[in-house]
Write an enzyme that holds these catalytic residues in place. Structure first.
Site, mmCIF file in Angstrom:
data_model
loop_
_atom_site.group_PDB
_atom_site.id
_atom_site.type_symbol
_atom_site.label_atom_id
_atom_site.label_comp_id
_atom_site.label_asym_id
_atom_site.label_seq_id
_atom_site.Cartn_x
_atom_site.Cartn_y
_atom_site.Cartn_z
ATOM 1 C CG HIS A 218 36.317 39.099 37.042
ATOM 2 N ND1 HIS A 218 36.905 37.900 37.305
ATOM 3 C CD2 HIS A 218 36.601 39.351 35.612
ATOM 4 C CE1 HIS A 218 37.624 37.312 36.300
ATOM 5 N NE2 HIS A 218 37.380 38.394 35.475
ATOM 6 C CD GLU A 219 34.851 41.974 33.854
ATOM 7 O OE1 GLU A 219 35.900 42.461 33.426
ATOM 8 O OE2 GLU A 219 34.624 40.907 34.004
ATOM 9 C CG HIS B 227 40.580 41.624 34.017
ATOM 10 N ND1 HIS B 227 41.319 40.873 34.127
ATOM 11 C CD2 HIS B 227 39.023 41.133 33.957
ATOM 12 C CE1 HIS B 227 40.977 39.547 33.965
ATOM 13 N NE2 HIS B 227 39.619 39.698 33.842
ATOM 14 C CE1 TYR C 40 42.405 37.947 30.200
ATOM 15 C CE2 TYR C 40 41.545 37.449 28.146
ATOM 16 C CZ TYR C 40 41.163 37.661 29.651
ATOM 17 O OH TYR C 40 39.955 37.369 30.146
ATOM 18 C CD GLU D 269 39.686 36.077 33.154
ATOM 19 O OE1 GLU D 269 38.846 35.639 34.083
ATOM 20 O OE2 GLU D 269 39.688 36.866 32.739
ATOM 21 C CG ASP E 198 39.123 31.273 27.410
ATOM 22 O OD1 ASP E 198 38.780 32.648 27.471
ATOM 23 O OD2 ASP E 198 38.894 30.630 28.556
ATOM 24 C CG HIS F 62 37.792 33.095 31.296
ATOM 25 N ND1 HIS F 62 38.141 33.739 29.994
ATOM 26 C CD2 HIS F 62 37.268 34.102 31.916
ATOM 27 C CE1 HIS F 62 38.031 34.856 30.112
ATOM 28 N NE2 HIS F 62 37.577 35.258 31.171
#
Lengths: 107, 359
Positions: free
Chosen positions: B177-178, B181, B192, B201, B276, B281
């Site tokens: 996931h990271e 990004h 974002y 996301e 957020d 998310h």
């Protein structure tokens, strides 16, 4: 004095709210909390410090201080949370008298 | 170890140049060039015999030899914060395991993620040009998070309450996931915030899940379609952090509060920017579920068709403020380009976005 710290975002997107009321603290911790709030520079910061930078899944913080009928709320990104302000956030979370609540955003 | 310290086998000094030096150079240059040529030829010969041996073991050269752009650096930030990054370098590409599990897991899982993008989509790392993958572990104290800073990945230890201690580096889908990004930053550059942020996301969840499925060689119907399974700490009850199969069902908090990801536009959470980043998310549940629906309708390995469509869309078709509807149209168009306008893939992609109410 009431201090609440709302942490949002992160990989999980969860909201964690940590609140402490200095009236419920021993006198020594009450004084320490006030000193740390004063040192944090919170009152000199704009309501929204810093903007969204590059990257993803970093935290956003909202620090609110209420005292003697006045209140101050500052929103700040993880990047800007440094020095005495970061220490304040860590200190509040470490106080045994603080309450902590975790949940999803928007509730 | 950096790329430069690897032996100059083929790419740094080409054999023709070495032969020219061997024929025309000074005695010292001739000696060095001949030695290098001999090394290169030995290496080539070994490569041929190794390739044959690997074939008998149903492996490829990629299983045995590191890819040229796979350069991982792991740092220990020793519980410091953002301005202490990256910290002390503790493991470079090719180094042996250390005594620190977080270091070894960040190293191994970023390697698996690199291999996935290279083998499946022929992508050379985060920027497509072999950019160094930098990870810092032991970020902050009891930090319940992992993030991409714009330059590198950071991993906390977990407090035990939100996430189990040590779980953030251990989870391949979190690392995937990271790292995704980072890929998004170098491709679609999705802003974002609100829908483009939720797409950002979602692409990270999609490829985080696909890396895990690929490593387990699972088909779409075998996969769990969970993000962060088995990671939850003592204050959350449930199976995982997010469910692409059934958004909104992954966890609850004792005493109220639950996973509130929507799986349909009817439940889209129109949150303000300070919540957020407008719910990136939360609303990611909608495109996440669309991917799940498309991939399971196609069947087989999800990275082969649905994953390919989403990858090409992310890297070639989206603008930075793309909406859900624009992403949906782009994936439908990409499915048609890749697999034919009358192909079942295009039909399944369109139906998936219709089922979640986006088109």
């Amino acid at each position: 004095m009431k201090v609440s710290i709302v942490r949002r975002g992160g990989f999980a997107g969860l909201v964690t709210t940590t609140t402490v009321d200095s009236a419920a603290l021993p006198a020594e911790q009450d004084a320490e909390l006030r000193a740390r709030v004063s040192r944090s520079g919170l009152l000199d910061l704009p309501a929204r410090a810093g903007g969204p930078g590059p990257g993803a899944d970093l935290y956003d913080y909202e620090v609110r201080v209420e005292d003697r009928g006045g209140a101050r709320t500052v929103r700040i990104g993880e990047r800007e949370l440094t020095g005495p302000l970061r220490d304040l956030v860590g200190y509040v979370a470490s106080l045994p008298g603080a309450t902590k609540r975790t949940g999803p955003p928007g509730q | 170890m950096t790329l430069l310290s690897q032996p100059p086998v083929c790419c740094i000094a080409p054999p023709d140049l070495l032969r020219a030096v061997a024929e025309g150079g000074s005695p010292e240059e001739r000696e060095i060039a001949l030695a290098t040529l001999a090394t290169a030829e030995t290496a080539r010969a070994q490569r041929v015999s190794v390739t044959g041996a690997l074939r008998q073991l149903s492996l490829t050269i990629a299983d045995a030899a590191p890819a040229p752009g796979k350069v991982r650096s792991i740092y220990d930030v020793e519980h410091g914060g953002y301005y202490d990054l990256p910290g002390r370098k503790v493991r470079a590409e090719g180094d042996a395991d250390t005594a620190d599990a977080a270091v070894n897991e960040a190293y191994a899982n970023s390697g698996v993620t690199y291999d996935f993008f290279r083998e499946v989509f022929q992508r050379d790392g985060i920027d497509g040009r072999g950019m160094e993958m930098v990870s810092s572990v032991h970020y902050d104290i009891d930090y319940d998070n992992a993030a991409w800073t714009g330059l590198q990945m950071i991993y906390g230890d977990g407090s035990g309450t939100v996430f189990r201690k040590g779980s953030l580096t251990r989870a391949l889908d979190v690392v995937g996931h990271e790292l995704t990004h980072g890929i998004t930053q170098y491709t679609a550059q999705l802003v974002y915030n609100r829908q483009s942020g939720a797409l950002n996301e979602s692409f990270s969840d999609v490829f985080g899940s696909l890396v895990k499925q690929y490593s387990l060689r699972q088909t779409a119907d075998q996969a769990d379609w969970l993000i962060g399974d088995g990671m939850l700490g003592s204050s959350l009850q449930g199976v995982a952090l997010r469910s692409m199969k059934a958004p909104g069902t992954a966890w609850t908090v004792p005493g109220g509060g639950k996973d509130n990801q929507p799986g349909h536009m009817d439940d889209y959470a129109d949150l303000p920017d300070h919540e957020d980043n407008g719910g990136v998310h939360i609303n990611s549940g909608i495109p996440n579920h669309a991917f799940y629906l498309a991939a399971t309708a196609m069947g087989g390995h999800a990275w082969e068709r649905a994953g390919r469509i989403w990858y090409e869309t992310l890297t070639r078709r989206l603008h930075a403020r793309a909406t859900f509807a624009e992403a949906a149209e782009a994936t439908v168009a990409e499915a048609g380009r890749l697999f034919g306008a009358d192909g079942e893939e295009r039909k399944h992609v369109r139906a998936a976005w219709q089922q979640v109410g986006v088109i």
